[in-house]
Design a protein around this motif. Structure first.
Motif, PDB file in Angstrom:
ATOM      1  N   TYR A 288      56.639  56.165  36.422  1.00  0.00           N
ATOM      2  CA  TYR A 288      57.322  54.865  36.458  1.00  0.00           C
ATOM      3  C   TYR A 288      56.265  53.767  36.486  1.00  0.00           C
ATOM      4  N   ARG A 289      56.676  52.586  36.081  1.00  0.00           N
ATOM      5  CA  ARG A 289      55.811  51.415  36.199  1.00  0.00           C
ATOM      6  C   ARG A 289      55.814  50.944  37.655  1.00  0.00           C
ATOM      7  N   PRO A 290      54.762  50.222  38.098  1.00  0.00           N
ATOM      8  CA  PRO A 290      54.681  49.849  39.512  1.00  0.00           C
ATOM      9  C   PRO A 290      55.618  48.720  39.927  1.00  0.00           C
ATOM     10  N   THR A 291      56.183  47.981  38.943  1.00  0.00           N
ATOM     11  CA  THR A 291      57.098  46.885  39.265  1.00  0.00           C
ATOM     12  C   THR A 291      58.210  46.825  38.219  1.00  0.00           C
ATOM     13  N   PRO A 292      59.359  46.242  38.578  1.00  0.00           N
ATOM     14  CA  PRO A 292      60.355  45.937  37.547  1.00  0.00           C
ATOM     15  C   PRO A 292      59.778  44.923  36.562  1.00  0.00           C
ATOM     16  N   LYS A 293      60.306  44.921  35.337  1.00  0.00           N
ATOM     17  CA  LYS A 293      59.707  44.076  34.295  1.00  0.00           C
ATOM     18  C   LYS A 293      59.983  42.594  34.475  1.00  0.00           C
ATOM     19  N   ASP A 294      60.943  42.199  35.332  1.00  0.00           N
ATOM     20  CA  ASP A 294      61.219  40.774  35.505  1.00  0.00           C
ATOM     21  C   ASP A 294      60.403  40.139  36.623  1.00  0.00           C
ATOM     22  N   VAL A 295      59.529  40.897  37.285  1.00  0.00           N
ATOM     23  CA  VAL A 295      58.650  40.307  38.300  1.00  0.00           C
ATOM     24  C   VAL A 295      57.753  39.276  37.627  1.00  0.00           C
ATOM     25  N   ASP A 296      57.653  38.106  38.223  1.00  0.00           N
ATOM     26  CA  ASP A 296      56.919  36.976  37.628  1.00  0.00           C
ATOM     27  C   ASP A 296      55.507  36.907  38.202  1.00  0.00           C
ATOM     28  N   CYS A 297      54.510  37.175  37.347  1.00  0.00           N
ATOM     29  CA  CYS A 297      53.104  37.157  37.770  1.00  0.00           C
ATOM     30  C   CYS A 297      52.319  36.011  37.132  1.00  0.00           C
ATOM     31  N   ASP A 298      53.004  35.072  36.487  1.00  0.00           N
ATOM     32  CA  ASP A 298      52.316  34.019  35.734  1.00  0.00           C
ATOM     33  C   ASP A 298      51.297  33.249  36.566  1.00  0.00           C
ATOM     34  N   ALA A 299      51.594  33.032  37.837  1.00  0.00           N
ATOM     35  CA  ALA A 299      50.728  32.181  38.664  1.00  0.00           C
ATOM     36  C   ALA A 299      49.342  32.773  38.855  1.00  0.00           C
ATOM     37  N   THR A 300      49.221  34.098  38.823  1.00  0.00           N
ATOM     38  CA  THR A 300      47.935  34.728  39.106  1.00  0.00           C
ATOM     39  C   THR A 300      47.444  35.669  38.009  1.00  0.00           C
ATOM     40  N   ASP A 301      48.223  35.894  36.970  1.00  0.00           N
ATOM     41  CA  ASP A 301      47.861  36.881  35.961  1.00  0.00           C
ATOM     42  C   ASP A 301      46.618  36.473  35.183  1.00  0.00           C
ATOM     43  N   THR A 302      45.773  37.469  34.868  1.00  0.00           N
ATOM     44  CA  THR A 302      44.513  37.190  34.173  1.00  0.00           C
ATOM     45  C   THR A 302      44.711  36.606  32.776  1.00  0.00           C
ATOM     46  N   THR A 303      45.803  36.956  32.120  1.00  0.00           N
ATOM     47  CA  THR A 303      46.010  36.466  30.751  1.00  0.00           C
ATOM     48  C   THR A 303      46.441  35.005  30.715  1.00  0.00           C
ATOM     49  N   MET A 304      46.729  34.444  31.883  1.00  0.00           N
ATOM     50  CA  MET A 304      47.111  33.026  31.949  1.00  0.00           C
ATOM     51  C   MET A 304      45.897  32.134  32.142  1.00  0.00           C
ATOM     52  N   GLN A 305      44.712  32.731  32.295  1.00  0.00           N
ATOM     53  CA  GLN A 305      43.498  31.982  32.612  1.00  0.00           C
ATOM     54  C   GLN A 305      42.637  31.793  31.357  1.00  0.00           C
ATOM     55  N   GLY A 306      41.924  30.673  31.283  1.00  0.00           N
ATOM     56  CA  GLY A 306      40.908  30.461  30.271  1.00  0.00           C
ATOM     57  C   GLY A 306      41.443  30.366  28.854  1.00  0.00           C
ATOM     58  N   ASN A 307      40.540  30.619  27.902  1.00  0.00           N
ATOM     59  CA  ASN A 307      40.864  30.528  26.474  1.00  0.00           C
ATOM     60  C   ASN A 307      40.531  31.840  25.785  1.00  0.00           C
ATOM     61  N   PRO A 308      41.417  32.809  25.881  1.00  0.00           N
ATOM     62  CA  PRO A 308      41.136  34.126  25.318  1.00  0.00           C
ATOM     63  C   PRO A 308      40.939  34.101  23.805  1.00  0.00           C
ATOM     64  N   ASN A 309      40.144  35.057  23.333  1.00  0.00           N
ATOM     65  CA  ASN A 309      39.929  35.244  21.903  1.00  0.00           C
ATOM     66  C   ASN A 309      41.171  35.902  21.297  1.00  0.00           C
ATOM     67  N   ASN A 310      41.772  35.252  20.321  1.00  0.00           N
ATOM     68  CA  ASN A 310      42.944  35.843  19.681  1.00  0.00           C
ATOM     69  C   ASN A 310      42.718  36.014  18.188  1.00  0.00           C
ATOM     70  N   SER A 311      41.495  36.387  17.811  1.00  0.00           N
ATOM     71  CA  SER A 311      41.202  36.588  16.396  1.00  0.00           C
ATOM     72  C   SER A 311      42.005  37.754  15.824  1.00  0.00           C
ATOM     73  N   SER A 312      42.403  38.683  16.693  1.00  0.00           N
ATOM     74  CA  SER A 312      43.164  39.842  16.237  1.00  0.00           C
ATOM     75  C   SER A 312      44.652  39.544  16.095  1.00  0.00           C
ATOM     76  N   GLY A 313      45.098  38.462  16.707  1.00  0.00           N
ATOM     77  CA  GLY A 313      46.529  38.161  16.722  1.00  0.00           C
ATOM     78  C   GLY A 313      47.309  39.014  17.697  1.00  0.00           C
ATOM     79  N   ASN A 314      46.587  39.746  18.548  1.00  0.00           N
ATOM     80  CA  ASN A 314      47.232  40.664  19.482  1.00  0.00           C
ATOM     81  C   ASN A 314      47.202  40.184  20.921  1.00  0.00           C
TER      82      ASN A 314
END
Length: 449
Positions: A288-314
């Motif tokens: 199983y996954r460690p949390t239900p999918k509707d748990v909101d992690c936006d405030a601390t999630d790593t993907t919400m920080q900085g300017n990630p490279n999206n050259s792959s479009g992924n």
């Protein structure tokens, strides 16, 4: 070989070789780039394989190799072709790849100086299937045809990929992929930002059922130790360096998936469609996954920080792309020789299942809290198949991030807790916004990073 650059000798590969052989796996694909340590690690792997009566072969990763390097590829093949552990198929040196469409196959064969069984990961419509002995399909997950999760508008099954490859091969052998999962969550803390999940849930079980029905000549498990994409079936403790994946891999063992595969592997190799015929011991494998999918992690999630490279479009901020394709359920595979009643307690949700003899899948709604399992026969508890998971499902963000990896457990439980070693934890804190305790499964206390 990219994440095993820290291995110091051939014996550092021994546990992997022994585990794989015990599961019925015949050979390891050694995925190589062009790193300076590649030959050192290849030599160790080939020696360990020989020491443990296993086979190995080189798979050239064309994210790093160029299609113009056919002669260089062939020269590398020649260097290892005569070693005792080299996989031979039909009397030829087995060689594979990750992508590589357009490489000069004649240059490979000429520089190799030996008979080559070339089985690359060419793509139908792109690579030359006329001059290969076989081909590998890497796409072991339902998708949209463009390396992303399926949508309502575009849904391609794994079996549709099988059909496309078999048509392109026109009777030549097919290497069918089987994989348990795919989720990845790299943010701006690395240069290879990508954040998505493919539909996984009961994929591992369902795909093995397909393999037994189709009986392809070859099957490739994707993968043994690609922790970054969460489809590893080898142990966390296997020596490796951290590419940033520790954030969603720590305390998330997958060894139970290999246990689940054993009777399927044996049935496949015997030409049988009935894994119960090869069931050596009774087990429950759950994930199983460690949390239900509707748990909101936006405030601390790593993907919400900085300017990630999206050259792959992924790259996607926040919840992984494809998160909506996952079910909030606990998945269970019963591996039983006799019928039994299985009680699953997921948080405050209780479900009772009647399990038949054989290897069968089940799922129950995910509940926040402890996850426990109880097997009874004739009104008596089967103690070895009953117990509580070491990991709860929570409604808070583990390490502050969206984690769509799977926790996999077994009953009887593993004798020792599988943990990342120090080299596999070096990037854990990079990019995290909250303190993250390390290796906490079964521990009464943990140190904060």
């Amino acid at each position: 070989m990219g994440i095993v650059s820290n291995r110091q000798n051939a014996s550092d590969y021994d546990d992997d070789m022994k585990r794989a052989k015990a599961a019925g796996i015949d050979a390891f694909a050694l995925n190589i780039g062009t790193d300076a340590y590649t030959d050192t690690q290849l030599a160790y792997a080939y020696q360990s394989a020989a020491d443990n009566d296993m086979k190995v072969f080189i798979s050239f990763d064309f994210n790093w190799w160029s299609a113009s390097q056919g002669s260089e590829v062939g020269a590398k093949v020649a260097k290892y072709a005569n070693l005792p552990a080299q996989l031979m198929v039909d009397g030829k040196v087995f060689v594979s790849s990750f992508t590589g469409d357009g490489v000069d196959i004649s240059a490979i064969r000429s520089a190799a100086g030996c008979n080559v069984f070339f089985a690359p990961n060419f793509h139908p419509g792109q690579g030359d299937f006329g001059d290969v002995e076989a081909a590998l399909n890497w796409v072991a997950w339902s998708n949209d045809g463009n390396n992303k999760a399926p949508t309502l508008a575009k849904q391609l099954s794994v079996s549709s990929g099988d059909n496309t490859y078999k048509a392109a091969l026109d009777g030549k052998p097919y290497i069918a992929p089987v994989s348990p999962w795919f989720s990845t969550h790299f943010g701006s803390e690395v240069s290879y930002s990508k954040n998505w999940v493919f539909p996984s849930d009961l994929l591992w079980y369902n795909r093995w059922r397909e393999i037994l029905q189709e009986s392809p000549r070859f099957v490739e498990i994707i993968t043994w130790n690609d922790y970054g994409e969460s489809h590893y079936v080898g142990p966390l403790s296997s020596p490796h360096t951290d590419d940033g994946a520790s954030k969603w891999v720590m305390d998330m063992p997958h060894n139970g998936w290999l246990d689940m595969a054993k009777p399927f592997i044996a049935a496949y190799k015997a030409g049988s469609k009935f894994p119960i015929e090869f069931l050596d011991e009774e087990k429950l494998v759950y994930w199983y996954r460690p949390t239900p999918k509707d748990v909101d992690c936006d405030a601390t999630d790593t993907t919400m920080q900085g300017n990630p490279n999206n050259s792959s479009g992924n790259f996607f901020r926040g919840r992984p792309d494809g998160a909506d394709t996952m079910a909030d359920e606990v998945f269970l595979v019963t591996m039983l020789k006799e019928p039994a009643t299985v009680e699953v307690q997921s948080g405050d949700i209780s479900v009772t299942l009647e399990a038949s003899p054989g290897v069968w899948s089940h799922s129950v709604p995910m509940g926040v809290g402890a996850q426990s399992f109880k097997v009874t026969r004739g009104g008596k508890t089967v103690d070895s198949l009953s117990g509580t998971s070491l990991r709860d499902i929570t409604d808070t963000c583990p390490c502050g991030i969206y984690n769509f990896n799977a926790y996999v457990g077994t009953l009887p439980a593993e004798a020792a807790i599988d943990q990342l070693q120090p080299d596999g934890l070096t990037m854990l804190s990079q990019g995290l916004q909250v303190a993250c305790p390390t290796n906490t499964l079964g521990a009464s206390s943990a140190s904060a990073t």
